[in-house]
Design a protein around this motif. Structure first.
Motif, PDB file in Angstrom:
ATOM      1  N   ARG A 520      32.368  55.451  38.134  1.00 24.99           N
ATOM      2  CA  ARG A 520      33.625  55.216  37.463  1.00 24.99           C
ATOM      3  C   ARG A 520      34.265  53.950  37.733  1.00 24.99           C
ATOM      4  NH1 ARG A 520      35.432  56.800  32.569  1.00 24.99           N
ATOM      5  NH2 ARG A 520      35.032  59.188  33.126  1.00 24.99           N
ATOM      6  N   GLU A 692      34.011  57.293  25.662  1.00 23.35           N
ATOM      7  CA  GLU A 692      33.288  58.516  25.427  1.00 23.35           C
ATOM      8  C   GLU A 692      31.877  58.407  26.407  1.00 23.35           C
ATOM      9  OE1 GLU A 692      34.939  60.597  21.554  1.00 23.35           O
ATOM     10  OE2 GLU A 692      33.353  58.941  21.220  1.00 23.35           O
ATOM     11  N   ASP A 695      32.334  58.310  29.990  1.00 25.82           N
ATOM     12  CA  ASP A 695      32.239  59.468  30.619  1.00 25.82           C
ATOM     13  C   ASP A 695      30.821  60.180  30.578  1.00 25.82           C
ATOM     14  OD1 ASP A 695      34.893  59.570  30.694  1.00 25.82           O
ATOM     15  OD2 ASP A 695      35.341  60.554  28.897  1.00 25.82           O
ATOM     16  N   ASN A 699      28.930  61.462  34.412  1.00 27.46           N
ATOM     17  CA  ASN A 699      28.449  62.782  34.387  1.00 27.46           C
ATOM     18  C   ASN A 699      26.826  62.721  34.447  1.00 27.46           C
ATOM     19  OD1 ASN A 699      31.080  63.891  34.196  1.00 27.46           O
ATOM     20  ND2 ASN A 699      30.969  63.858  32.126  1.00 27.46           N
TER      21      ASN A 699
END
Length: 726
Positions: A520, A692, A695, A699
């Protein structure tokens, strides 16, 4: 790509001539390549074969650059010389052939056009004995090294009549347009590189023969401990071609006085060379030379090849020379003889010792030239190698070294300021005394007097550690007109993420929260750079790999050395590019109108093989791909100032997803798992915002690194720097 000239001509389409023509074409220059006419229907066949040779041997940065060369011949097309802004002669090393060529050139060139010879053996004064005064004013020697695309050294020899304007124009073309390092040479036999390099090779071979040192033993001894390429002396003879060596040696020995020390090392007449040549063992031009393949070496007692022996030597040259071993005794004598020759000839060939060092570094691949190497070993010890200390060595000891605080020892024994090359900036000197506006263990951000910022890595190979990406996240807070990411590490713009940290937090028992935080923060840091209220410019050379390539993709524009190796090797470390490299690459491909952009991006992001920047097709209009790695910083600063006027930061992307199945079918299950993870970033219907997509990357990347096989790849690469194909 801006150039000082648009059109050139090269006469002679052999290995060197065609190589120089390809180099010019790589620089965006149209080239008339002329050779003797052929007897068949195609009178330009020799020139065409030269172009084909360069295509085969990768002399062109891109195959289509060959279209910039216009083949011709020296009977039908001499009128083309009037179009050329620089004419290079690279014909056979025969004085009569060269003089005849010069007469034809002089009759057809435009007045004032620079003419140079690529000779490495014939003095300039001899070349010009029959030339007009006008021709002498426009003439110089530009001695390239083979292959011209790869070898950065060019020796420039100007005569007493060469006009300063011609000399300066040639220097600008060579350094800026072609990316070469020019050293000024005096008009002496062999100039500098071949004079010193030939001596080293001759001494290295003869001492080995005299001491009973076998080739692989010699090449290990006077090899890596001295910063010499692993070929060593005998491997280099094979590379040059043993059939070429007698001509080189004999030509040079004829030109040198009888008292020159090189006369003692005419090794090409030795029984060893004679035996190999009689058998047709000429090195790389045949099946074998001193070596055959990687595993065999010629045994002069058995008169046949045998398996190579393994030899171990200390890594430190002084320790090796003091070891008392056969390898140490050999290395000591070769170093002593080579340095002595450099000391004895220095005043003849150069004003300071630096051109000699540069010649051996760039012409022969030494990490340090002989004088810099002597400094590193220690001059007191070096002096102990001689019965009587040579005068120039004694002067260096008195001065504190051959190189002292930005000065260099002149060949008259006096320290003098080191010559600066125009436009070549050291970032450490550029930021000296500048305001520090941000800093941590990973990097420092400086603000220059004109408001331009410089982001300066502190990490090995400019890797992007958590400290670095953390600093990136603060980019929006800095009061700057523009930011240039630049450094003095010639090997890397950025070699990517911190592999040891990545390995530490990967695997089924790794810290998932730390893993996601690292990913991140990389995304957030590069996003902050992209959205900063000022342009961000990269000064790119060496490599830009993985996270370094993702950083490059997030700049507003970059100045990129064309030979920079760029790409995404993340699959080798069990990962896919996850710092929004997929977002930026897809965005660019869509802007360029590339068909199947998702598929093209997908496979590019999983291709672990770096490519030269020349071969990349998604650079933007403001990106500058240049020939000179030494001028990327200067041009990046110029570009930053240009783009700062009226700058507006780009908006966040919203990109289409794809319903097309993306799969990676090559390699192991580990590779396929990485492909599936990357595919999940692009998969779906409609569009996805930048947030989006971020993210999704966090993940998917975290999940794939949680696999033990992927963690093993990361750990193996961090430890060995080699991929684990599990």
């Amino acid at each position: 790509m801006a150039t000082n000239i648009t059109t050139a001509a090269v006469l002679g389409a052999g290995s060197m001539g065609s190589g120089i023509a390809a180099l010019l074409a790589n620089g965006g220059i149209k080239v008339h390549l002329l050779d003797l006419p052929s007897d068949g229907e195609d009178r330009n066949e020799r020139a065409r074969r030269g172009v084909e040779m360069q295509l085969k041997h990768h002399g062109f940065a891109r195959p289509e650059y060959a279209e910039r060369i216009v083949p011709g011949n020296t009977e039908d097309h001499l009128d083309r010389l009037a179009e050329a802004e620089w004419i290079v002669e690279a014909v056979f090393e025969d004085i009569n052939v060269k003089r005849d060529t010069f007469a034809k050139v002089d009759a057809h060139r435009a007045p004032g056009t620079p003419v140079t010879s690529n000779t490495s053996t014939i003095p300039l004064s001899t070349l010009l004995e029959e030339a007009s005064e006008e021709f002498k004013a426009d003439f110089a020697i530009t001695h390239f090294f083979n292959p011209p695309r790869v070898m950065r050294l060019v020796e420039l020899v100007q005569g007493p009549a060469t006009s300063p304007e011609v000399g300066e124009k040639l220097r600008q073309i060579l350094e800026r347009d072609l990316g070469k390092v020019v050293i000024d040479c005096r008009d002496t036999p062999g100039f500098i590189a071949n004079r010193i390099g030939t001596f080293w090779m001759g001494a290295g071979a003869q001492v080995a023969f005299d001491q009973g040192i076998v080739p692989e033993q010699a090449d290990v001894a006077f090899g890596r401990p001295f910063g010499v390429p692993r070929t060593g002396v005998f491997g280099l003879f094979d590379y040059v071609g043993l059939q070429v060596a007698p001509h080189i040696w004999n030509t040079l020995l004829k030109a040198l006085p009888a008292e020159d020390a090189l006369q003692d090392f005419g090794v090409t007449d030795s029984p060893q060379f004679t035996e190999l040549l009689e058998k047709g063992y000429t090195g790389r031009t045949a099946e074998s030379g001193f070596y055959r393949g990687r595993g065999e070496v010629y045994d002069f007692e058995a008169h046949d090849y045998r398996p190579k022996q393994a030899f171990e030597v200390p890594k430190d040259p002084k320790e090796l020379m003091e070891s008392g071993t056969p390898e140490g005794n050999y290395a000591r004598e070769v170093f002593r003889l080579t340095l002595k020759y450099c000391l004895d000839t220095a005043a003849e060939v150069a004003p300071t010792v630096e051109p000699i060092d540069v010649a051996m570094e760039l012409g022969y691949g030494w990490k340090k030239g002989p004088f810099a190497l002597a400094d590193a070993i220690g001059l007191d010890y070096v002096a102990s190698l001689f019965d009587a200390t040579p005068e120039l060595l004694e002067a260096a000891r008195a001065a504190g070294g051959f190189y002292v605080d930005g000065s260099v020892l002149g060949t008259d024994g006096q320290l003098t300021e080191r010559a600066e090359r125009e436009g070549v900036l050291r970032v450490s000197a550029l930021v000296e005394g500048a305001e520090v506006i941000a800093e941590n263990a990973g990097a420092t951000v400086y603000k220059l007097d004109d408001g331009i910022g410089v982001f300066f890595y502190k990490t090995p190979m400019n890797s992007s550690t958590d400290d670095v990406t953390g600093l990136f996240t603060k980019a929006g807070e800095w009061d700057l007109k523009a930011l240039v990411i630049a450094n003095d590490e010639e090997r890397a713009f950025s070699a990517g993420a911190n592999l040891p940290r990545l390995a530490e937090i990967s695997g089924p028992h790794g810290d998932e929260a730390a893993r996601k935080a690292t990913i991140r923060q990389g995304i957030d840091g590069l996003h902050a750079l992209r959205r900063a209220p000022y342009p961000v410019i990269g000064a790119v050379r060496g490599v830009a790999l993985g996270g370094g390539m993702e950083l490059l993709l997030h700049t507003d524009a970059s100045v990129i050395h064309g030979e920079t190796r760029v790409g995404f090797p993340e699959r080798n470390v069990g990962l896919f590019p996850a710092w929004s490299g997929p977002v930026r690459l897809l965005e660019r491909l869509l802007e360029l109108g590339v068909s199947d952009a998702h598929k093209v991006a997908f496979h590019a992001l999983l291709n672990v093989r770096p490519v030269p920047a020349f071969n990349v097709d998604f650079w933007r209009e403001n990106d500058r791909v240049i020939m000179s790695p030494d001028h990327v910083v200067e041009q990046a600063l110029e570009l930053a100032r240009e783009l700062a006027e009226g700058y507006a930061a780009p908006t966040d992307a919203e990109l289409p997803l794809t319903g097309e199945e993306l799969s990676y079918t090559e390699g192991s299950e580990t590779d396929k798992a990485i492909g599936e993870a990357l595919a999940s970033v692009f998969a779906g219907e409609g569009t996805a915002t930048e947030a989006e997509l971020a993210d999704r990357q966090v993940n998917a990347a975290s999940d794939v690194l949680a696999r033990q096989e992927n963690a093993d790849r990361a750990a193996h690469m961090a430890k060995t720097r080699k991929p684990l194909n599990n």
